[in-house]
Design an enzyme around this catalytic site. Sequence first.
Site, mmCIF file in Angstrom:
data_model
loop_
_atom_site.group_PDB
_atom_site.id
_atom_site.type_symbol
_atom_site.label_atom_id
_atom_site.label_comp_id
_atom_site.label_asym_id
_atom_site.label_seq_id
_atom_site.Cartn_x
_atom_site.Cartn_y
_atom_site.Cartn_z
ATOM 1 N N GLN A 63 9.874 -3.133 19.659
ATOM 2 C CA GLN A 63 8.595 -2.906 20.349
ATOM 3 C C GLN A 63 7.486 -3.763 19.747
ATOM 4 O O GLN A 63 7.259 -3.744 18.533
ATOM 5 C CB GLN A 63 8.149 -1.453 20.312
ATOM 6 C CG GLN A 63 6.973 -1.286 21.289
ATOM 7 C CD GLN A 63 6.277 0.050 21.233
ATOM 8 O OE1 GLN A 63 5.863 0.495 20.164
ATOM 9 N NE2 GLN A 63 6.154 0.687 22.382
ATOM 10 N N CYS A 93 -0.275 2.982 23.158
ATOM 11 C CA CYS A 93 -0.672 3.547 21.870
ATOM 12 C C CYS A 93 -2.193 3.566 21.750
ATOM 13 O O CYS A 93 -2.844 2.538 21.923
ATOM 14 C CB CYS A 93 -0.057 2.675 20.778
ATOM 15 S SG CYS A 93 -0.333 3.303 19.164
ATOM 16 N N GLY A 226 10.853 11.516 22.222
ATOM 17 C CA GLY A 226 10.253 11.123 20.959
ATOM 18 C C GLY A 226 10.404 12.211 19.915
ATOM 19 O O GLY A 226 11.388 12.288 19.186
HETATM 20 C C1 LIG Z 1 4.767 9.750 14.698
HETATM 21 C C2 LIG Z 1 4.675 9.045 16.025
HETATM 22 C C3 LIG Z 1 4.528 7.664 16.069
HETATM 23 C C4 LIG Z 1 4.469 6.987 17.297
HETATM 24 N N1 LIG Z 1 4.420 5.621 17.302
HETATM 25 C C5 LIG Z 1 4.531 4.963 18.491
HETATM 26 C C6 LIG Z 1 4.688 3.550 18.538
HETATM 27 O O1 LIG Z 1 4.770 2.859 17.513
HETATM 28 N N2 LIG Z 1 4.755 2.960 19.761
HETATM 29 C C7 LIG Z 1 4.701 3.689 20.930
HETATM 30 O O2 LIG Z 1 4.789 3.120 22.022
HETATM 31 N N3 LIG Z 1 4.566 5.020 20.911
HETATM 32 C C8 LIG Z 1 4.503 5.674 19.721
HETATM 33 N N4 LIG Z 1 4.462 7.037 19.712
HETATM 34 C C9 LIG Z 1 4.502 7.768 20.995
HETATM 35 C C10 LIG Z 1 5.958 8.092 21.398
HETATM 36 O O3 LIG Z 1 6.706 6.911 21.591
HETATM 37 C C11 LIG Z 1 5.984 8.931 22.685
HETATM 38 O O4 LIG Z 1 5.435 8.176 23.727
HETATM 39 C C12 LIG Z 1 5.194 10.229 22.538
HETATM 40 O O5 LIG Z 1 5.475 10.874 21.307
HETATM 41 C C13 LIG Z 1 5.492 11.185 23.696
HETATM 42 O O6 LIG Z 1 6.876 11.518 23.724
HETATM 43 P P1 LIG Z 1 7.416 12.910 23.101
HETATM 44 O O7 LIG Z 1 6.583 14.004 23.706
HETATM 45 O O8 LIG Z 1 8.863 12.968 23.549
HETATM 46 O O9 LIG Z 1 7.256 12.844 21.635
HETATM 47 C C14 LIG Z 1 4.515 7.723 18.514
HETATM 48 C C15 LIG Z 1 4.666 9.118 18.460
HETATM 49 C C16 LIG Z 1 4.759 9.773 17.239
HETATM 50 C C17 LIG Z 1 4.952 11.283 17.225
#
Ligand SMILES: Cc1cc2nc3c(=O)[nH]c(=O)nc-3n(C[C@H](O)[C@H](O)[C@H](O)COP(=O)(O)O)c2cc1C
Length: 329
Positions: A63, A93, A226
Site C-alpha cells: 500500500q 487514511c 481489519g
Molecule cells: C491500527 C490501524 C492502522 C491502520 N492503518 C491503515 C493504513 O496504513 N492504511 C489504510 O488504508 N488503512 C489503515 N487503517 C484502516 C483499515 O485498513 C480499515 O480500513 C479500517 O480499520 C476499517 O476496517 P475494520 O472495521 O475491519 O477494522 C488502519 C486501521 C487500524 C485499526
Amino acid sequence: MLETRFSVAPMMDWTDRHCRVFHRLMTRRARLYTEMLTTGAIIHGDRSRLLGFDPSEHPVALQLGGSEARDLATAAKIGEDFGYDEINLNVGCPSDRVKDGRFGACLMAEPALVAEGVAAMKRAVKIPVTVKCRIGIDDQDPELALDVLARGVVAAGADALIVHARKAWLNGLSPKENRDIPPLDYNRVYRLKAAMPGVPVIINGGIASLGEAKQHLAHVDGVMLGRAAYQEPWRLLNVDPEVFGEAAPHTTMKDVFEAMMPYIEDQLARGTRLHSMTRHFVGAFHAVPGARAFRRHLAENGVRAGAGVNVLRDAIALVEGRAVAPMAA
Ligand SMILES: Cc1cc2nc3c(=O)[nH]c(=O)nc-3n(C[C@H](O)[C@H](O)[C@H](O)COP(=O)(O)O)c2cc1C
C-alpha cells in the site's frame, strides 16, 4: 486474475511482515496488505528494511501513500521489482500528517489527481493497481463523490476498488475516531457495485465475523477485514474452508505456532526481538482455558532483552487442549 474475495486490511504498526507471516499460516487464500508506506520513504529510505518480506506471504499487496504521479509510478515500480503482487493506493487514511502531505482521505476531494496517479502507476507496472478509499469526506455527497472518484480511477486503469464504507471527517476527529464515528453505509458500496458491475468492488469497515463477511459477498466481489482479523486472528483459520471451500493450512492455533517456529528462530538469529513477533499473538486464543495465562506469559517475558523461542513455547503450554478455532468465526 486478482483474487478479491477475502483480504486483511492494511494497518499501520500492525500488518508488518511478521504479522503477515502469522496470518498466512492460517489462510492460503486471503490477500494480505502491508502497512501504508509513503512514496518518499520508498524512494529515499532503506528499501530492504521497509519493503522486504517473506516469500510465504504471497499474495501480498504493497500500500502506497502519496499523490504525485511521478513518485507513485517510481514507488510502484520499486514495489513490483521487490515481488509484490499488487500496488494499492491509500485514499482513505485521515491522519493529520497524511493530510499535510496531500495523501490519504483528503484525496477524495481531488479525483483528477488520484486518476493521474493511477494512470502513472499502471504505465509503470504490470501487476494490478487498486485504490482503497472512503465513501466521501466531510460535507461531500457520497453518491457523487464516490462515483466521481471510482469512475476516474477505473478509466485510468484501476483493477479493483476497496471502499471503507463510511466517510472520513477530516476536521475534528482523530484517526481512531474516524474508524468508528462516521456511520457505516454498506448500501452505498452495494450501489457502487451495481452501477459498475464489471469492476471488482471490495467492501471494508466494521465487518466483525465471517458470517457477516459472507452476507456482504452476496452484493460485492470481496470483503476486507481489519480489526477483527488482527485482534481475533483465530477467525482466519476458518477463511479457507468457509469462504473458499478449501482446507485451511492448519486446523489449530497450536499447529500454526509450530509451523511458525522456524521463521521465528530465523528472525531471532537475525537480531529481531521476540516481542516484535509475539506482539501480534495477543488475540490468538479465544474462549479456551489458558488463553489469559498465554497472554500474560508473553507480556511479562516476551519483552525481556534476549527473550528466546522458549518464552513462546512456555506460553503455548499454558493453553489447554488443541485449541481448535470456534466454528462460528
Ligand atoms: C491500527 C490501524 C492502522 C491502520 N492503518 C491503515 C493504513 O496504513 N492504511 C489504510 O488504508 N488503512 C489503515 N487503517 C484502516 C483499515 O485498513 C480499515 O480500513 C479500517 O480499520 C476499517 O476496517 P475494520 O472495521 O475491519 O477494522 C488502519 C486501521 C487500524 C485499526
